[in-house]
Design a protein around this motif. Structure first.
Motif, PDB file in Angstrom:
ATOM      1  N   GLU B  22       6.137   5.108  -4.534  1.00  0.00           N
ATOM      2  CA  GLU B  22       5.738   3.833  -3.952  1.00  0.00           C
ATOM      3  C   GLU B  22       5.063   4.113  -2.610  1.00  0.00           C
ATOM      4  O   GLU B  22       5.544   4.927  -1.817  1.00  0.00           O
ATOM      5  CB  GLU B  22       6.956   2.932  -3.719  1.00  0.00           C
ATOM      6  N   ARG B  24       3.806   2.153   0.759  1.00  0.00           N
ATOM      7  CA  ARG B  24       3.935   0.874   1.479  1.00  0.00           C
ATOM      8  C   ARG B  24       2.989   0.883   2.663  1.00  0.00           C
ATOM      9  O   ARG B  24       2.984   1.828   3.447  1.00  0.00           O
ATOM     10  CB  ARG B  24       5.376   0.671   1.950  1.00  0.00           C
ATOM     11  N   GLU B  63      -6.886  -0.939  -5.580  1.00  0.00           N
ATOM     12  CA  GLU B  63      -7.707  -1.800  -4.721  1.00  0.00           C
ATOM     13  C   GLU B  63      -7.124  -3.211  -4.720  1.00  0.00           C
ATOM     14  O   GLU B  63      -6.665  -3.693  -5.762  1.00  0.00           O
ATOM     15  CB  GLU B  63      -9.148  -1.853  -5.241  1.00  0.00           C
ATOM     16  N   ALA B  64      -7.168  -3.848  -3.568  1.00  0.00           N
ATOM     17  CA  ALA B  64      -6.749  -5.247  -3.487  1.00  0.00           C
ATOM     18  C   ALA B  64      -7.840  -6.040  -2.785  1.00  0.00           C
ATOM     19  O   ALA B  64      -8.318  -5.641  -1.725  1.00  0.00           O
ATOM     20  CB  ALA B  64      -5.444  -5.361  -2.703  1.00  0.00           C
ATOM     21  N   LEU B  66      -8.258  -9.369  -0.923  1.00  0.00           N
ATOM     22  CA  LEU B  66      -7.333 -10.308  -0.286  1.00  0.00           C
ATOM     23  C   LEU B  66      -8.050 -11.602   0.043  1.00  0.00           C
ATOM     24  O   LEU B  66      -9.215 -11.603   0.432  1.00  0.00           O
ATOM     25  CB  LEU B  66      -6.769  -9.685   0.988  1.00  0.00           C
ATOM     26  N   ILE B  70      -3.157 -14.587   1.871  1.00  0.00           N
ATOM     27  CA  ILE B  70      -2.316 -13.444   2.252  1.00  0.00           C
ATOM     28  C   ILE B  70      -1.814 -13.651   3.683  1.00  0.00           C
ATOM     29  O   ILE B  70      -2.587 -13.967   4.591  1.00  0.00           O
ATOM     30  CB  ILE B  70      -3.111 -12.125   2.113  1.00  0.00           C
ATOM     31  N   ALA B  71      -0.509 -13.466   3.867  1.00  0.00           N
ATOM     32  CA  ALA B  71       0.139 -13.756   5.149  1.00  0.00           C
ATOM     33  C   ALA B  71      -0.337 -12.811   6.244  1.00  0.00           C
ATOM     34  O   ALA B  71      -0.834 -11.716   5.969  1.00  0.00           O
ATOM     35  CB  ALA B  71       1.656 -13.661   4.984  1.00  0.00           C
ATOM     36  N   PHE B  75       1.141  -6.884   4.341  1.00  0.00           N
ATOM     37  CA  PHE B  75       1.961  -5.824   3.755  1.00  0.00           C
ATOM     38  C   PHE B  75       1.538  -5.688   2.304  1.00  0.00           C
ATOM     39  O   PHE B  75       1.440  -6.688   1.595  1.00  0.00           O
ATOM     40  CB  PHE B  75       3.435  -6.227   3.865  1.00  0.00           C
ATOM     41  N   ILE B  76       1.264  -4.459   1.907  1.00  0.00           N
ATOM     42  CA  ILE B  76       0.940  -4.212   0.500  1.00  0.00           C
ATOM     43  C   ILE B  76       1.712  -2.976   0.060  1.00  0.00           C
ATOM     44  O   ILE B  76       1.650  -1.930   0.708  1.00  0.00           O
ATOM     45  CB  ILE B  76      -0.572  -3.953   0.281  1.00  0.00           C
ATOM     46  N   SER B  77       2.436  -3.119  -1.022  1.00  0.00           N
ATOM     47  CA  SER B  77       3.103  -1.976  -1.624  1.00  0.00           C
ATOM     48  C   SER B  77       2.533  -1.775  -3.023  1.00  0.00           C
ATOM     49  O   SER B  77       2.314  -2.746  -3.748  1.00  0.00           O
ATOM     50  CB  SER B  77       4.609  -2.231  -1.677  1.00  0.00           C
ATOM     51  N   PHE B  78       2.269  -0.523  -3.382  1.00  0.00           N
ATOM     52  CA  PHE B  78       1.762  -0.215  -4.721  1.00  0.00           C
ATOM     53  C   PHE B  78       2.262   1.180  -5.098  1.00  0.00           C
ATOM     54  O   PHE B  78       3.072   1.765  -4.367  1.00  0.00           O
ATOM     55  CB  PHE B  78       0.223  -0.295  -4.743  1.00  0.00           C
ATOM     56  N   HIS B  79       1.798   1.691  -6.230  1.00  0.00           N
ATOM     57  CA  HIS B  79       2.350   2.944  -6.728  1.00  0.00           C
ATOM     58  C   HIS B  79       1.264   3.963  -7.049  1.00  0.00           C
ATOM     59  O   HIS B  79       0.104   3.610  -7.238  1.00  0.00           O
ATOM     60  CB  HIS B  79       3.216   2.685  -7.959  1.00  0.00           C
TER      61      HIS B  79
END
Lengths: 135, 109
Positions: B22, B24, B63-64, B66, B70-71, B75-79
């Motif tokens: 993970e 973060r 890729e994100a 946003l 989005i707050a 914070f973005i968590s991925f794997h």
């Protein structure tokens, strides 16, 4: 009434902008399942709502999640985020924190490498809405 | 690297070959939605980080895109499946065109 035929379940009741977005993302053929949409049923603060999205997929070259969309139907802009995954990811799971303007249904739509589409939704009660306040 | 957005990335300390880890990430940014009004009642212009990418060397991992939902301090968590050591490159793109980059060496044993 085309829209009513294209979308199933709670997506049919979404406001117009979100319904049009969901129609586009699901191409009218998304099935329920394979997505876990983790978000609290009741949130105090709509400015900071943790959301976990996980898609059941082996994440191999042959079979992986390509894209994943998060839709908040009653936000000023329904699309909240779009994620692109690759087999390098190993696991299609992402966490973010979103703003929710008011109580609403949150949707996730996944597009797989085989072109199949999946949808999940969850209803969220928001005590104090986000987006327009500070923070 | 411009104005204190202070990107932070957390990776596991030890990574074994083939392990799915993970990752973060968090950055300091107001993520001004364009919906908020100031004390005089004027809309505060939108200014968000609209794109996040993670590459291993040249290869895209995640890729994100946003949106204003989005707050703040996203914070973005991925794997990632750690098959080989390499340089992880993280990049956040601001509405004003600035790209904030952070690189971390990934050592797989």
């Amino acid at each position: 009434m085309v829209a009513a035929r294209m979308l199933a379940g709670p997506a049919r009741a979404a406001p117009a902008e979100a319904r049009a977005l969901l129609e586009r993302l699901t191409a009218g053929r998304a099935r329920s399942g394979r997505i876990r949409l983790g978000v609290a049923e009741i949130v105090e603060n709509g400015n900071l709502v943790p959301v976990t999205l996980a898609v059941d997929s082996p994440m191999t070259e042959a079979d992986h999640v390509r894209r994943l969309y998060l839709v908040a139907e009653r936000n000023p802009q329904a699309l909240a985020a779009s994620f692109t995954f690759t087999p390098l990811g190993g696991k299609a799971e992402v966490q973010v924190r979103v703003r929710l303007m008011e109580s609403q249904t949150v949707f996730a739509v996944a597009e797989m490498s085989d072109g199949s589409l999946w949808i999940a939704e969850k209803s969220v009660q928001v005590t104090v809405g986000g987006c327009t306040g500070s923070g | 690297m411009s104005s204190g957005i202070n990107p932070r990335v957390r990776l596991p300390e030890r990574v074994r070959k083939g392990e799915v880890i993970e990752i973060r990430t968090v950055v300091s940014h107001p993520m001004e939605s364009g919906q908020r009004r100031d004390a005089e009642g004027r809309l505060v212009p939108r200014r968000i980080l609209n794109r996040f990418t993670c590459h291993l060397g040249e290869a895209l991992v995640f890729e994100a895109k946003l949106e204003p939902a989005i707050a703040a301090n996203p914070f973005i968590s991925f794997h990632m499946r750690a098959e080989a050591s390499g340089q992880l490159v993280f990049a956040w793109t601001d509405d004003d065109g600035t790209v904030h980059r952070l690189e971390r060496a990934l050592t797989v044993t």
